[in-house]
Design an enzyme around this catalytic site. Sequence first.
Site, short mmCIF file in Angstrom:
data_model
loop_
_atom_site.label_atom_id
_atom_site.label_comp_id
_atom_site.label_asym_id
_atom_site.label_seq_id
_atom_site.Cartn_x
_atom_site.Cartn_y
_atom_site.Cartn_z
N HIS A 117 38.32 43.61 31.63
CA HIS A 117 37.74 42.32 31.22
C HIS A 117 38.22 41.83 30.28
O HIS A 117 38.35 42.41 29.09
CB HIS A 117 36.05 42.64 31.09
CG HIS A 117 35.28 41.49 30.86
ND1 HIS A 117 34.67 41.50 29.71
CD2 HIS A 117 35.43 40.15 31.23
CE1 HIS A 117 34.12 40.29 29.52
NE2 HIS A 117 34.66 39.41 30.48
N LYS A 147 35.68 29.25 36.80
CA LYS A 147 34.28 29.55 36.91
C LYS A 147 33.79 28.92 38.18
O LYS A 147 34.10 27.60 38.40
CB LYS A 147 33.63 29.34 35.82
CG LYS A 147 34.13 29.98 34.35
CD LYS A 147 33.64 31.37 34.41
CE LYS A 147 34.14 32.16 33.38
NZ LYS A 147 33.62 33.57 33.20
MG MG Z 1 33.97 37.45 34.05
#
Ligand code: MG
Length: 370
Positions: free
Chosen positions: A303, A173
């Site tokens: 996803h 991230k």
């Molecule tokens: Mg994502």
Amino acid sequence: MKIKSVKPFILHVPVTGSQIADSTHSISHWGVVGAQIDTEDGLTGYGFTGTHAHLPSDHLITRCIETCHAPLLVGEDSRDITRLWQKLARNPALQWVGRAGITSLAHAAIDVALWDLKAKAAGQPLWKVLGGQIRDKVRAYNTDIGWLSIPDDQLVAGAVRAVEQGFTGIKIKVGSSVERDLRRLAAVRQAIGPNITLAIDGNGKWDLATCQRFCRAAEAHDVFWFEEPLWHDDVKGHAQLARATSIPVALGEQLYTTDAFAEFFAQEAIAWVQPDVTRMAGLTEVLRVCDTAHSFRLPVAAHAGDMSQVHVHLSYAHPACEVLEYIPWIKDCFTEPAEVVNGCFRLPTLPGAGTTPTPEAWARYRQPTA
Ligand code: MG
């Protein structure tokens, strides 16, 4: 295959550790908000959407399933998936008040339950019903080692451990500060070497100028894709970024309709396509996105792969699907968990979509639906 009843359910399942964070959210549990569909001949199908386990908003979804969608389904033939999809998409009770969000998540749970029923009735895993196994392996990439809440040293150690376990792809991230995220990206790339794919995910936090500044420096680290760099609906911004950087842009987890994807395709704003059966109105709508992506020769990475269970079946059966995300929070709630062996998802074998909860999960994580 006449539908006898449609009942909602909610499970709240803890995440890895006690808390995780990306650039926009910090959560302790994942919500599995679903529909159980029983047919008059004794079959039961399960489908679900995913939430941040906030019970009051989960109740909006279960109420939508129970009071707005279910009355349109009881007495119908569960095999008429396309017709029933259209019926719910044009639901007069909902079209005016919301063609996305809660209504779409509720529709997703029902559509997936119908696919689960179809595969169970056929006595086959869903990938077989979708047309058969099209690839030997579905490669997994590990996101669960890459949260923003993980300190730098643990991030690097987790990435190395994932590679040792057989993963050939990881994702970390970003979206905190450009300096911190570049430092973490460089450290992970150095630790895992050049042969592991390394993607990044901004969760829509940054503006265009910040993304461009970040990408200029990040290009040196062979980034596999930059996921949701900008706000999820910003087609023009993503198109501008895609033209400005050599890093492929990925997006899709927060798009609800084929129309939304069509605009990103038309503007050449994305290189990787990331639909989600739990976010769009189920597998029926995601299949349309995958077919369109394939017509543009764009790869799909559905996803949150194992978080839907269904994406494993989809990825084995659809020619556009290339890799699949691994976040193992909820897999053990199901009778056939989405397992990764030597860096690839195991081919499911049980009849259905893999969405049937275990009695243990039912007993341990179930929440009131109203
Ligand atoms: Mg994502």
